[in-house]
Design a protein around this motif. Structure first.
Motif, mmCIF file in Angstrom:
data_model
loop_
_atom_site.group_PDB
_atom_site.id
_atom_site.type_symbol
_atom_site.label_atom_id
_atom_site.label_comp_id
_atom_site.label_asym_id
_atom_site.label_seq_id
_atom_site.Cartn_x
_atom_site.Cartn_y
_atom_site.Cartn_z
ATOM 1 N N MET A 514 0.830 -1.208 0.000
ATOM 2 C CA MET A 514 0.000 0.000 0.000
ATOM 3 C C MET A 514 0.869 1.265 0.000
ATOM 4 S SD MET A 514 -3.054 -1.208 2.581
ATOM 5 C CE MET A 514 -3.898 0.357 2.459
ATOM 6 N N ASP A 515 1.955 1.253 0.777
ATOM 7 C CA ASP A 515 2.825 2.433 0.850
ATOM 8 C C ASP A 515 3.474 2.740 -0.491
ATOM 9 O OD1 ASP A 515 2.226 2.765 3.492
ATOM 10 O OD2 ASP A 515 4.048 1.793 4.249
ATOM 11 N N LYS A 516 3.918 1.696 -1.193
ATOM 12 C CA LYS A 516 4.607 1.902 -2.474
ATOM 13 C C LYS A 516 3.692 2.515 -3.524
ATOM 14 C CE LYS A 516 8.717 0.125 -1.634
ATOM 15 N NZ LYS A 516 10.000 0.828 -1.849
ATOM 16 N N PHE A 517 2.387 2.277 -3.418
ATOM 17 C CA PHE A 517 1.457 2.813 -4.405
ATOM 18 C C PHE A 517 1.009 4.241 -4.076
ATOM 19 C CE2 PHE A 517 0.998 -1.479 -6.044
ATOM 20 C CZ PHE A 517 0.720 -1.261 -7.377
ATOM 21 N N LYS A 518 1.339 4.748 -2.886
ATOM 22 C CA LYS A 518 0.934 6.110 -2.532
ATOM 23 C C LYS A 518 1.630 7.113 -3.439
ATOM 24 C CE LYS A 518 -0.244 5.245 2.308
ATOM 25 N NZ LYS A 518 0.127 5.480 3.727
ATOM 26 N N GLY A 519 0.847 7.972 -4.082
ATOM 27 C CA GLY A 519 1.409 8.970 -4.985
ATOM 28 C C GLY A 519 1.756 8.447 -6.352
ATOM 29 N N TYR A 520 1.445 7.178 -6.614
ATOM 30 C CA TYR A 520 1.752 6.607 -7.938
ATOM 31 C C TYR A 520 0.694 7.047 -8.943
ATOM 32 C CZ TYR A 520 3.010 3.249 -11.538
ATOM 33 O OH TYR A 520 3.383 2.665 -12.715
ATOM 34 N N GLU A 521 1.136 7.569 -10.083
ATOM 35 C CA GLU A 521 0.218 8.067 -11.101
ATOM 36 C C GLU A 521 0.475 7.397 -12.437
ATOM 37 O OE1 GLU A 521 0.280 12.240 -11.577
ATOM 38 O OE2 GLU A 521 -0.837 12.663 -9.743
ATOM 39 N N VAL A 529 -4.454 1.832 -3.959
ATOM 40 C CA VAL A 529 -4.587 0.488 -3.409
ATOM 41 C C VAL A 529 -5.074 0.618 -1.975
ATOM 42 C CG1 VAL A 529 -3.375 -1.604 -2.714
ATOM 43 C CG2 VAL A 529 -2.811 -0.516 -4.885
ATOM 44 N N ASN A 530 -6.195 -0.019 -1.666
ATOM 45 C CA ASN A 530 -6.785 0.047 -0.332
ATOM 46 C C ASN A 530 -7.161 -1.346 0.139
ATOM 47 O OD1 ASN A 530 -6.938 3.013 0.042
ATOM 48 N ND2 ASN A 530 -8.283 2.898 -1.734
ATOM 49 N N LYS A 531 -7.387 -1.456 1.449
ATOM 50 C CA LYS A 531 -7.859 -2.720 1.999
ATOM 51 C C LYS A 531 -9.331 -2.919 1.662
ATOM 52 C CE LYS A 531 -4.806 -3.519 5.965
ATOM 53 N NZ LYS A 531 -4.768 -3.690 7.437
#
Length: 581
Positions: A514-521, A529-531
């Motif tokens: 989830m952290d790696k996808f934060k800010g991914y565009e 990505v969420n639970k």
């Protein structure tokens, strides 16, 4: 005319064909190539899939296009990205001795930014799906003002997929004096409208299908989920110790990834695709021919011209779009009067295509079961012990070493010695998934039970990518692993819906993913990505919920009129086209 030289092709193209062991033109090639080379006349080629249409228009196009010019002179339109890629790979292979000629392929479901960058190299030929080409034209990336040729391949299929509007827009934007070549299996009214509107007194050639399948090939299919295909392939190899074959994949990246995965599992396999240098290709083929390799993992185009006797099996990792490619693939086995086996790995939804291939090629498929883990174990042990039992002792064994061994085993009974040998061989055996891989009518309920078991060690996440983005399970898996750094073994079941996808991740890896996808565009669109904290719904309730959403979005009226297509103008969140904010 019995040779390509007699048809009027220049030596450079003929040499490229000879390198591929393609020496005799098919009927459509014999009739079309001289016409397309000798005149600027519009042309209609009516021929079934499997008659060699790609070379029929591709070879003349490569000859008439000026490689010194830096403008786009030809557009080839195809209905699917897989076919577009296959056409582009074929043309690049044929253009081997025309190094200044640039060919690019563009299609939906992939990063448009990468394609825009590739088009800056000013290719003379662009192969495209209609939706993506319209997008590029509207962005003023592709300019059709200097266009001399338009090729419509599988024109009837493009219309069947709902590309009428895009075709009209593209053809209306092309110069009036361009030459149009249209290839189609049928001539429905919609095709006639295109001919009447955009073509000028075309020359028409019609040939019967030349698709014939070797009678010595046994055609089989296995029903398996995409996520289980690798394990299924390994089991097929295990129960066929004399396997010597070719596995076909649709794309170069799938080819390389599968070859790497199979090789890491201890099997003798390597990839053959268009991204390899000639030296690498020669090395792979040399190892395959001398049987250092037992499996060649190849794309359709790269495998053209493979002429190796004694191939026992052909495996179709995914069925090809064109019957021509199924025929070419299967034809790698059962040569010189010998028998061979062609195995197709299909999902439950693809079983209907097996029936279509049976009808059109007049062949019969047999449904086979993927070997169980117990059968694999038994087969491995049988092979290992047979090697020992059949081992030929050459020469005289040293007497002192024989005495040393006899003294060491003197107090061990024959039964105990066999047990020790068996245990040692079993220690070498490793099966990553011991479950039943066969998909049946009741497999959905089994998946529900599996999900309940997996929930103890997996968390379920969702990502805002779905079928509308034309992303497959395999592509989504690669994307998740590439961006998050997670291992494939940490990712569980993947379920792709219309606008989102659910996937399972080992609980220890959830926060990292989830952290790696934060800010991914991707192209200005944030990928999230969420639970998924909601309880799993039944398939019926999922379908009902989707239909309810469709009714709400259309103001309570039944939706309709949409083409429902993907792979042309849709955007995908593949890792290659994303960026950080």
């Amino acid at each position: 005319m019995n040779t390509f030289s007699e048809l009027g092709l220049e030596p450079r193209l003929v040499d490229a064909l000879n390198d591929l062991s393609i020496v005799k033109p098919t009927q459509i090639q014999q009739e079309a190539i001289p016409i397309l080379l000798d005149s600027m006349q519009d042309f209609i080629g009516l021929a079934q899939t499997g008659t060699g249409k790609t070379a029929a228009f591709g070879l003349p196009l490569l000859q008439v296009v000026e490689e010194e010019s830096k403008t786009c002179q030809a557009i080839i339109l195809a209905p699917t990205r897989e076919l577009a890629q296959q056409i582009a790979e074929g043309l690049n292979t044929f253009a081997k001795y025309r190094p200044k000629l640039k060919i690019e392929v563009v299609f939906g479901g992939a990063a448009i930014t990468n394609q825009i960058k590739a088009l800056k190299a000013k290719p003379q030929i662009i192969v495209a799906t209609p939706g993506r080409l319209v997008d590029l034209i509207q962005r003023k990336v592709v300019n059709l003002n200097a266009l001399n040729y338009v090729v419509l391949d599988e024109a009837d299929e493009m219309l069947n997929m709902g590309f009428k509007e895009e075709l009209n827009k593209i053809l209306a934007d092309t110069p009036a004096d361009k030459t149009t070549w249209l290839f189609s299996a049928t001539m429905p009214a919609a095709i006639k409208n295109i001919v009447n509107t955009y073509m000028n007194d075309p020359k028409e050639v019609s040939v019967k299908s030349g698709v014939e399948v070797n009678k010595n090939i046994s055609h089989q299919y296995l029903v398996v989920k995409m996520s289980d295909k690798l394990e299924a392939i390994k089991r097929v190899l295990d129960v066929n110790p004399n396997f010597y074959g070719v596995m076909f994949c649709r794309t170069k990246i799938d080819t390389q990834n599968l070859a790497d995965d199979i090789g890491r599992a201890g099997y003798r396999a390597e990839a053959l695709h268009g991204d390899l240098t000639q030296k690498q290709r020669d090395s792979v083929m040399r190892k395959f021919k001398d049987r250092t390799l037992s499996m060649l993992v190849a794309t359709d185009v790269a495998a053209r011209g493979i002429d190796v006797n004694d191939v026992t099996h052909v495996i179709h990792h995914r069925l090809p779009d064109e019957l021509e490619f199924y025929t070419h693939r299967s034809g790698r086995t059962a040569r010189a009067g010998k028998k061979g086996i062609s195995i197709a790995l299909v999902s439950k939804g693809e079983v209907r295509r097996i029936g279509e291939i049976e009808r059109r090629l007049k062949i019969k498929f047999e449904k086979e079961l993927i070997p169980t883990a117990d059968e694999v174990m038994s087969s491995r042990m049988d092979n290992s012990l047979k090697l020992i039992a059949d081992y030929e002792i050459k020469g005289e064994l040293p007497a002192d070493l024989r005495q040393q061994a006899q003294e060491m085993f003197a107090n061990i009974s024959k039964e105990n010695l066999v047990d020790k040998l068996l245990a040692k061989e079993l220690s070498k055996v490793s099966i990553s998934n011991s479950g039943d891989l066969n998909q049946t009518e009741n497999s959905r309920s089994k998946e529900g039970r599996d999900r309940s078991d997996n929930s103890r060690k997996h968390a379920r996440l969702f990502i805002n990518l779905g079928k509308i983005d034309d992303v497959s399970n395999a592509e989504l898996l690669h994307m998740i692993c590439d961006i998050s750094g997670a291992k494939k073994s940490q990712i569980g079941k993947i379920e792709i819906q219309q606008k989102r996808a659910y996937f399972e991740v080992e609980k220890d890896a959830v926060s990292g993913v989830m952290d790696k996808f934060k800010g991914y565009e991707f192209e200005g669109r944030e990928i999230r990505v969420n639970k998924d904290d909601s309880p799993p719904r039944s398939p019926r309730s999922q379908q009902r919920g989707y239909q309810d959403r469709k009714r709400r979005s259309s103001g309570g009226r039944p939706s309709g009129g949409g083409s429902g297509r993907s792979g042309s103008g849709g955007r995908s969140g593949r890792s290659g086209g994303g960026r950080r904010r």
